[in-house]
Write a protein that holds these residues in place. Structure first.
Motif, PDB file in Angstrom:
ATOM      1  N   THR A   1       6.790  -4.365  -9.802  1.00  0.00           N
ATOM      2  CA  THR A   1       6.499  -5.694  -9.259  1.00  0.00           C
ATOM      3  C   THR A   1       5.173  -6.152  -9.851  1.00  0.00           C
ATOM      4  O   THR A   1       4.170  -5.443  -9.799  1.00  0.00           O
ATOM      5  CB  THR A   1       6.385  -5.714  -7.728  1.00  0.00           C
TER       6      THR A   1
ATOM      7  N   LEU B   1      -0.037  -4.301  -9.334  1.00  0.00           N
ATOM      8  CA  LEU B   1       1.181  -3.820 -10.022  1.00  0.00           C
ATOM      9  C   LEU B   1       1.772  -2.737  -9.141  1.00  0.00           C
ATOM     10  O   LEU B   1       1.104  -1.732  -8.860  1.00  0.00           O
ATOM     11  CB  LEU B   1       0.826  -3.154 -11.348  1.00  0.00           C
ATOM     12  N   GLY B   2       3.003  -2.953  -8.696  1.00  0.00           N
ATOM     13  CA  GLY B   2       3.657  -1.946  -7.858  1.00  0.00           C
ATOM     14  C   GLY B   2       4.782  -1.288  -8.623  1.00  0.00           C
ATOM     15  O   GLY B   2       5.446  -1.935  -9.437  1.00  0.00           O
TER      16      GLY B   2
ATOM     17  N   ASN C   1       6.660   0.889   1.284  1.00  0.00           N
ATOM     18  CA  ASN C   1       5.895   0.255   0.204  1.00  0.00           C
ATOM     19  C   ASN C   1       6.669  -0.950  -0.359  1.00  0.00           C
ATOM     20  O   ASN C   1       7.892  -0.899  -0.486  1.00  0.00           O
ATOM     21  CB  ASN C   1       5.632   1.302  -0.890  1.00  0.00           C
ATOM     22  N   ASP C   2       5.958  -2.023  -0.717  1.00  0.00           N
ATOM     23  CA  ASP C   2       6.633  -3.255  -1.164  1.00  0.00           C
ATOM     24  C   ASP C   2       7.442  -3.061  -2.453  1.00  0.00           C
ATOM     25  O   ASP C   2       8.557  -3.586  -2.589  1.00  0.00           O
ATOM     26  CB  ASP C   2       5.632  -4.416  -1.308  1.00  0.00           C
TER      27      ASP C   2
ATOM     28  N   GLU D   1       2.895   4.501  -7.107  1.00  0.00           N
ATOM     29  CA  GLU D   1       1.556   3.933  -7.354  1.00  0.00           C
ATOM     30  C   GLU D   1       1.109   3.996  -8.821  1.00  0.00           C
ATOM     31  O   GLU D   1      -0.070   4.249  -9.116  1.00  0.00           O
ATOM     32  CB  GLU D   1       0.513   4.647  -6.476  1.00  0.00           C
TER      33      GLU D   1
ATOM     34  N   SER E   1       0.867  -1.194   0.000  1.00  0.00           N
ATOM     35  CA  SER E   1       0.000   0.000   0.000  1.00  0.00           C
ATOM     36  C   SER E   1       0.895   1.232   0.000  1.00  0.00           C
ATOM     37  O   SER E   1       2.111   1.119   0.180  1.00  0.00           O
ATOM     38  CB  SER E   1      -0.880   0.025   1.253  1.00  0.00           C
ATOM     39  N   ILE E   2       0.278   2.394  -0.156  1.00  0.00           N
ATOM     40  CA  ILE E   2       1.013   3.637   0.108  1.00  0.00           C
ATOM     41  C   ILE E   2       1.425   3.580   1.580  1.00  0.00           C
ATOM     42  O   ILE E   2       0.605   3.238   2.439  1.00  0.00           O
ATOM     43  CB  ILE E   2       0.104   4.866  -0.132  1.00  0.00           C
TER      44      ILE E   2
END
Ligand code: BGC
Length: 246
Positions: A131, A136-137, A105-106, A151, A67-68
């Motif tokens: 990612t 989708l990151g 964030n991941d 994001e 997430s953010i």
């Protein structure tokens, strides 16, 4: 050697491992637990606790979160339980495990690892780490410096919905399309980012990066596209690196 526990919280699995930050790799095995459903803060804290217990770990923990993340707090919840919005990740996981957590964030975590130890090492231009998983990151770097929480998996796509609903792994599975069809869609997405940002390099991480060879010919941007060197471990390694810097 000073190993730090890195944990990568995903929408389908939570993975942890001790990380050797001198060598930029895992120190020993990784341990995975399925992400609880619903993925409420309480349930996730229990799962994260299993990982910390597995390693019998008491030091600082780095955590990549889907997430953010601003000042340790979750500010969005695209693929996790909505009750995360506004919740303090560091406090919830820290209290549950009696350790000190640092959350980011991941995708930013995976990007930090690839820029330091992987395919982005020494890259001075504009780099995207993407990612590809349930969502989708994205992580954006310029001259090695991270612009956090980009994001761009949520850029508005053709039907007014997030791009990740069109071309993440999650979308591929949900829509039951072939990897080839998925790659065509993902290529459109890369071209869209290229039009907006003119990157020099795209690094692909997440579960889909393991299959890079099977679809690389279908990706046609001017920018180079490479799979993450640390593959699906980039998030764990980057989370540990993030914690070490706090
Ligand atoms: C979330 C991002 C996250 C990405 C990959 C997206 O849906 O909004 O914060 O980085 O999924 O997990």
């Amino acid at each position: 050697m000073n190993a730090i526990l890195g944990i990568d919280v995903g929408a389908s699995g939570i993975k942890g491992a001790l990380v050797d930050l001198e060598k930029g790799r895992l120190h020993g095995e990784r341990f995975r637990v399925p992400t609880p459903r619903p993925s409420t803060p309480e349930a996730m804290a229990g799962a994260v606790g299993e990982i910390v217990d597995f390693f019998g770990y008491t030091g600082i923990v780095g955590c990549g979160f889907p997430s953010i993340v601003k000042n340790g707090m979750a500010r969005s919840a695209a693929n996790i339980d909505q009750t995360w919005i506004g919740a303090n990740i560091e406090k919830i996981f820290g209290d549950a495990t009696q350790t000190t957590f640092f959350a980011t964030n991941d995708a930013d975590a995976a990007g930090i690892a690839e820029m330091r130890f992987g395919m982005g090492k020494g890259e001075q231009g504009l780099v995207f780490l993407i990612t590809i998983g349930t969502g989708l990151g994205t992580a954006l770097f310029y001259k090695g410096m991270l612009v956090p929480n980009t994001e761009l998996g949520h850029v508005m796509w053709k039907n007014g919905k997030s791009a990740e609903l069109y071309c993440s792994s999650g979308a591929r599975e949900r829509l039951k399309i072939s990897r080839k069809e998925w790659a065509g869609r993902f290529n459109e997405y890369l071209h869209h980012l290229e039009r907006l940002f003119s990157p020099d390099l795209f690094i692909l991480g997440g579960g889909e990066s393991k299959f890079f060879d099977s679809y690389k010919e279908l990706l046609t941007t001017n920018a180079r596209v490479v799979p993450a060197k640390l593959l699906n471990n980039a998030g764990i390694i980057g989370a540990a690196a993030f914690a070490a810097e706090q």
